[in-house]
Write a protein that holds these residues in place. Structure first.
Motif, PDB file in Angstrom:
ATOM      1  N   PHE A 352       0.839  -1.197   0.000  1.00 46.40           N
ATOM      2  CA  PHE A 352       0.000   0.000   0.000  1.00 46.40           C
ATOM      3  C   PHE A 352       0.877   1.252   0.000  1.00 46.40           C
ATOM      4  N   GLY A 353       0.322   2.320  -0.558  1.00 43.06           N
ATOM      5  CA  GLY A 353       1.040   3.580  -0.628  1.00 43.06           C
ATOM      6  C   GLY A 353       0.063   4.730  -0.724  1.00 43.06           C
ATOM      7  N   GLN A 354       0.599   5.945  -0.879  1.00 45.11           N
ATOM      8  CA  GLN A 354      -0.207   7.153  -0.943  1.00 45.11           C
ATOM      9  C   GLN A 354       0.427   8.133  -1.923  1.00 45.11           C
ATOM     10  N   SER A 355      -0.403   9.010  -2.485  1.00 42.85           N
ATOM     11  CA  SER A 355       0.092  10.095  -3.322  1.00 42.85           C
ATOM     12  C   SER A 355      -0.958  11.187  -3.347  1.00 42.85           C
ATOM     13  N   ASP A 356      -0.516  12.434  -3.198  1.00 44.03           N
ATOM     14  CA  ASP A 356      -1.441  13.564  -3.256  1.00 44.03           C
ATOM     15  C   ASP A 356      -2.077  13.704  -4.631  1.00 44.03           C
ATOM     16  N   SER A 357      -1.453  13.121  -5.644  1.00 44.80           N
ATOM     17  CA  SER A 357      -1.982  13.236  -6.997  1.00 44.80           C
ATOM     18  C   SER A 357      -3.083  12.217  -7.287  1.00 44.80           C
ATOM     19  N   MET A 358      -3.177  11.185  -6.464  1.00 50.60           N
ATOM     20  CA  MET A 358      -4.187  10.156  -6.684  1.00 50.60           C
ATOM     21  C   MET A 358      -5.556  10.641  -6.223  1.00 50.60           C
ATOM     22  N   LEU A 359      -6.588   9.876  -6.543  1.00 53.01           N
ATOM     23  CA  LEU A 359      -7.945  10.267  -6.181  1.00 53.01           C
ATOM     24  C   LEU A 359      -8.245   9.949  -4.728  1.00 53.01           C
ATOM     25  N   GLY A 360      -7.738   8.833  -4.221  1.00 55.60           N
ATOM     26  CA  GLY A 360      -8.068   8.372  -2.881  1.00 55.60           C
ATOM     27  C   GLY A 360      -6.971   8.620  -1.873  1.00 55.60           C
ATOM     28  N   ASN A 361      -7.255   8.207  -0.619  1.00 55.19           N
ATOM     29  CA  ASN A 361      -6.277   8.360   0.460  1.00 55.19           C
ATOM     30  C   ASN A 361      -5.198   7.294   0.418  1.00 55.19           C
ATOM     31  N   TYR A 362      -5.573   6.082  -0.007  1.00 52.72           N
ATOM     32  CA  TYR A 362      -4.633   4.964  -0.063  1.00 52.72           C
ATOM     33  C   TYR A 362      -4.816   4.209  -1.370  1.00 52.72           C
ATOM     34  N   GLN A 363      -3.725   3.604  -1.842  1.00 54.51           N
ATOM     35  CA  GLN A 363      -3.770   2.665  -2.950  1.00 54.51           C
ATOM     36  C   GLN A 363      -3.172   1.355  -2.441  1.00 54.51           C
ATOM     37  N   PHE A 364      -3.852   0.249  -2.666  1.00 52.29           N
ATOM     38  CA  PHE A 364      -3.294  -1.005  -2.173  1.00 52.29           C
ATOM     39  C   PHE A 364      -3.538  -2.146  -3.143  1.00 52.29           C
ATOM     40  N   PHE A 365      -2.588  -3.062  -3.145  1.00 47.58           N
ATOM     41  CA  PHE A 365      -2.648  -4.289  -3.933  1.00 47.58           C
ATOM     42  C   PHE A 365      -2.580  -5.444  -2.948  1.00 47.58           C
ATOM     43  N   MET A 366      -3.568  -6.318  -2.997  1.00 46.70           N
ATOM     44  CA  MET A 366      -3.657  -7.411  -2.032  1.00 46.70           C
ATOM     45  C   MET A 366      -3.687  -8.753  -2.760  1.00 46.70           C
ATOM     46  N   GLU A 367      -2.768  -9.625  -2.400  1.00 47.91           N
ATOM     47  CA  GLU A 367      -2.785 -10.986  -2.933  1.00 47.91           C
ATOM     48  C   GLU A 367      -3.914 -11.780  -2.293  1.00 47.91           C
ATOM     49  N   LYS A 368      -4.452 -12.726  -3.046  1.00 52.74           N
ATOM     50  CA  LYS A 368      -5.461 -13.601  -2.464  1.00 52.74           C
ATOM     51  C   LYS A 368      -4.770 -14.692  -1.656  1.00 52.74           C
ATOM     52  N   PRO A 369      -5.450 -15.245  -0.649  1.00 53.26           N
ATOM     53  CA  PRO A 369      -4.887 -16.396   0.063  1.00 53.26           C
ATOM     54  C   PRO A 369      -4.709 -17.568  -0.904  1.00 53.26           C
ATOM     55  N   GLU A 370      -3.669 -18.334  -0.726  1.00 51.88           N
ATOM     56  CA  GLU A 370      -3.342 -19.406  -1.665  1.00 51.88           C
ATOM     57  C   GLU A 370      -4.476 -20.416  -1.805  1.00 51.88           C
ATOM     58  N   GLU A 371      -5.164 -20.705  -0.685  1.00 48.20           N
ATOM     59  CA  GLU A 371      -6.178 -21.758  -0.708  1.00 48.20           C
ATOM     60  C   GLU A 371      -7.529 -21.287  -1.230  1.00 48.20           C
ATOM     61  N   GLN A 372      -7.703 -19.982  -1.489  1.00 47.83           N
ATOM     62  CA  GLN A 372      -8.997 -19.446  -1.879  1.00 47.83           C
ATOM     63  C   GLN A 372      -9.066 -19.225  -3.385  1.00 47.83           C
ATOM     64  N   LYS A 373     -10.225 -19.486  -3.953  1.00 46.04           N
ATOM     65  CA  LYS A 373     -10.429 -19.225  -5.372  1.00 46.04           C
ATOM     66  C   LYS A 373     -10.448 -17.720  -5.613  1.00 46.04           C
ATOM     67  N   LEU A 374      -9.880 -17.312  -6.736  1.00 44.18           N
ATOM     68  CA  LEU A 374      -9.803 -15.885  -7.048  1.00 44.18           C
ATOM     69  C   LEU A 374     -11.185 -15.263  -7.149  1.00 44.18           C
ATOM     70  N   ALA A 375     -12.127 -15.960  -7.772  1.00 46.13           N
ATOM     71  CA  ALA A 375     -13.483 -15.421  -7.932  1.00 46.13           C
ATOM     72  C   ALA A 375     -14.132 -15.154  -6.583  1.00 46.13           C
TER      73      ALA A 375
END
Length: 660
Positions: A352-375
């Motif tokens: 996760f990170g932040q930038s004053d130029s972005m629309l939101g307060n935070y930007q984050f990328f989250m991996e799915k748990p290995e055992e869970q289906k992506l859908a």
């Protein structure tokens, strides 16, 4: 009679006069009790807090009154005639949506509640309101309005300071100052102390008459402001007045400020008036955006004249990033700042990170748990937010102590929104009843999990935030990078979860062979040590020939994530006059097969590299796609230098010959 006796008598007379004068400049005890009987708290019923905390909520940290009162204290109002009260408009903030608005009421000093009914006067410009309540107010003190008041008068500010009961504080009416917008009247400045909760209370002279309504506290000195009661008395009661000057649109160094003006017939039920004003305010926001786009349509993305240069020389990021312009008129891709990685499971991480130029307060990328289906993972927005909250240690400060939050419960609203690139954004919204705020996320599924923007905002602005996102999503960019087996699962998601430019993509992995079709790139790769754990990267770009279309501008394969070897194909353009000197030098060498683009093996330290212009001068073994004038494809192979040269050339030939 001696002179001493005369002097003594004179001194006693002065003392008596002084004491008499002093007595006239103070409220008596009985006077305070009488006046206090006509001053009420403006309150609203507390909502049930649906927040799930990491540990039991520390109610003991809150003051006794706050933790035991079932009402929030918002401000002050005072009785001016039977069942009719006056206060400051901003205490009620009609026109702004609030979770608390349905339960506004008055409370007297003994805890009796009076439901607010109709609004009889209202002006957010003047910061005044007059309204009625249900119930019998005949036993309460009714305030009279002063006919005259002037600088130097002794005054008292009365109100519900800090929500802990009505108090009186003495001061001087120091001066009159023009209202800041149009100077239509002069506000009162006074030196008596005022605290949060005082707003809407009466400013009184020594006769207990109202000279003004306390409106705001000075931010930089001990001089506070009141709306003059003469102006209140003469203001029309026929229509509510709404006026806001601080509205504006800001994008790509351009700005447009505009006003909101609205009126509604009175008297009217407070909730009904609120609904009308909220609708008008929202419509003004929409029309303001339309005015902004119309005025600056040739200065915004993607219509700006210098966008062409950017579109033919785009950069990429696997984090949600935004295209914006700097003060020099150069367009670029801006990524979130200071991105952090948090390990949240055995095979799961969060960036996760932040930038004053972005629309939101935070930007984050989250991996799915290995055992869970992506859908299943991308569909569960509640779990996604909960994981984010606990990972970043989301908290609210209570009396200097951080209280950590695990969940806000199920979303109160979800929708899918398709932008003009055919990407389906998944939005979810939560309300925080405790703070009258909300949290909203906009997300795109990716092969590894999900990529989101998060915005926290007062609930009054969430509808505006929705529209702001929809107006700017075309500037949000995201490229994709994941293991081949993650790609296989991603491409099996429902159609509305896959961006349009990847809906026809095919990726088949069997043994050591990969068949793929992604955008204009396709091939059958063999004998390259590719497995399900090999990485496949897709760079997403805006089509320079059609700014409403996303295309694949680059693909790459990395057989082993623990080694430096990589194979890629990139699309390049003749930038002409838009090119820098360095780019012109590259383009000349590249298109004329000068070193290092002449099929030779280049030793770059730990890496051996080979760069190939596919189709240049007809010398390439393969031509990728239909190549119009000014477009060329670069294939590259990079392997660790300890790999034998024959093995390196064989692997590179397999890659190039496998391209269709």
């Amino acid at each position: 009679m001696s002179k001493k006796f005369i002097s003594l008598c004179y001194a006693i007379t002065l003392l008596i006069f002084s004491l008499h004068t002093l007595a006239q400049e103070e409220f008596s005890s009985s006077q305070i009790k009488q006046l206090k009987n006509g001053i009420f708290e403006v309150v609203t019923l507390k909502l049930e807090d649906n927040t799930v905390y990491k540990e039991p909520f520390p109610f003991e940290l809150l003051p006794f009154q706050t933790r035991n009162d079932k009402y929030h204290s918002l401000g002050t109002a005072f009785l001016i005639k039977d069942n009719v009260f006056a206060s400051a408009a901003h205490v009620f903030d009609i026109g702004s949506y609030s979770l608390l608005a349905k339960n506004y009421a008055l409370r007297d000093g003994k805890g009796n509640i009076f439901k607010i009914t109709n609004v009889e006067k209202y002006s957010n410009y003047r910061d005044l309101i007059q309204f009625t309540v249900q119930g019998d107010t005949s036993k309460y003190h009714k305030f009279k309005f002063a006919d005259e008041y002037e600088e130097g008068d002794v005054i008292y500010a009365a109100g519900n300071a800090h929500g802990e009961g009505v108090i009186f504080r003495k001061g001087i009416l120091t001066s009159f100052t023009y209202e800041p917008i149009d100077g239509k009247w002069k506000n009162i400045r006074f030196s008596a102390a005022a605290s949060p909760g005082n707003s809407g209370g009466p400013l009184l002279n020594l006769a207990g008459e109202v000279v003004g309504i306390v409106t705001r506290k000075s931010s930089n000195e001990n001089l506070n402001f009141a709306f003059p009661i003469k102006e209140f008395n003469t203001f029309s009661s026929k229509q509510a007045e709404f006026y806001e000057t601080k509205m504006g649109e800001f994008e790509s160094t351009k700005s447009l400020r505009y006003k909101w003006e609205f009126s509604a017939d009175l008297p009217q039920d407070m909730l009904a008036l609120r609904a009308l004003a909220e609708k008008s305010f929202y419509q003004r926001f929409i029309s303001g955006r339309d005015e902004f786009v119309e005025k600056f349509k040739d200065d915004l993305f993607p219509n700006h004249t210098k966008v062409k240069k950017y579109l033919k020389n785009q950069s990429s990021s696997t984090s949600l990033s935004i295209i914006d312009i700097n003060g020099n008129g150069e367009w670029s891709l801006i990524e979130p700042d200071n991105q952090k990685k948090i390990k949240i499971g055995k095979e799961q991480s969060l960036w996760f990170g932040q930038s004053d130029s972005m629309l939101g307060n935070y930007q984050f990328f989250m991996e799915k748990p290995e055992e869970q289906k992506l859908a299943d993972f991308v569909a569960n927005k509640n779990k996604i937010l909960e994981t984010f909250l606990t990972s970043v240690q989301w908290n609210r400060p209570i009396e200097g102590t951080k209280v950590y939050i695990n969940s806000y419960g199920e979303p109160i609203f979800e929708e899918h929104y398709t932008d003009n690139f055919g990407r389906v954004w998944q939005m979810a919204l939560w309300n925080d009843q405790y703070s009258n705020r909300g949290i909203m996320i906009y997300c795109l599924p990716i092969p590894q999990g999900i990529n989101c923007e998060l915005v926290e905002s007062p609930v009054a602005w969430l509808e505006f935030q929705k529209q702001s996102y929809k107006a700017n999503l075309h500037r949000m960019m995201l490229s994709y990078s994941a293991k081949l087996n993650q790609w296989t699962e991603f491409l099996q998601l429902p159609t509305d979860a896959i961006p349009q430019f990847l809906q026809d993509a095919k990726l088949l992995l069997s043994d050591d062979k990969v068949n793929f079709e992604v955008g204009s790139f396709s091939g059958s790769l063999d004998n390259m040590k590719l497995t399900g754990d090999s990485n496949f990267h897709v760079t997403v770009e805006i089509n320079p020939d059609d700014v409403n279309e996303l295309i694949v501008g680059n693909i790459s394969f990395q057989p082993n994530l623990n080694e430096d070897g990589i194979y890629y194909v990139s699309k390049y353009y003749d930038l002409g006059n838009d090119a820098s000197d360095n780019y012109n030098d590259f383009w000349h060498k590249f298109t004329t097969l000068k070193s290092p683009y002449n099929f030779e093996v280049i030793n770059e330290g730990k890496i051996n590299s080979k760069y190939i212009n596919l189709g240049a001068n007809g010398k390439s073994p393969k031509v990728v796609g239909n190549q119009p004038q000014g477009v060329a494809y670069l294939a590259a192979c990079k392997l660790q230098s300890e790999v034998k040269l024959a093995e390196f050339n064989a692997a590179c030939d397999s890659f190039v010959n496998g391209l269709h």
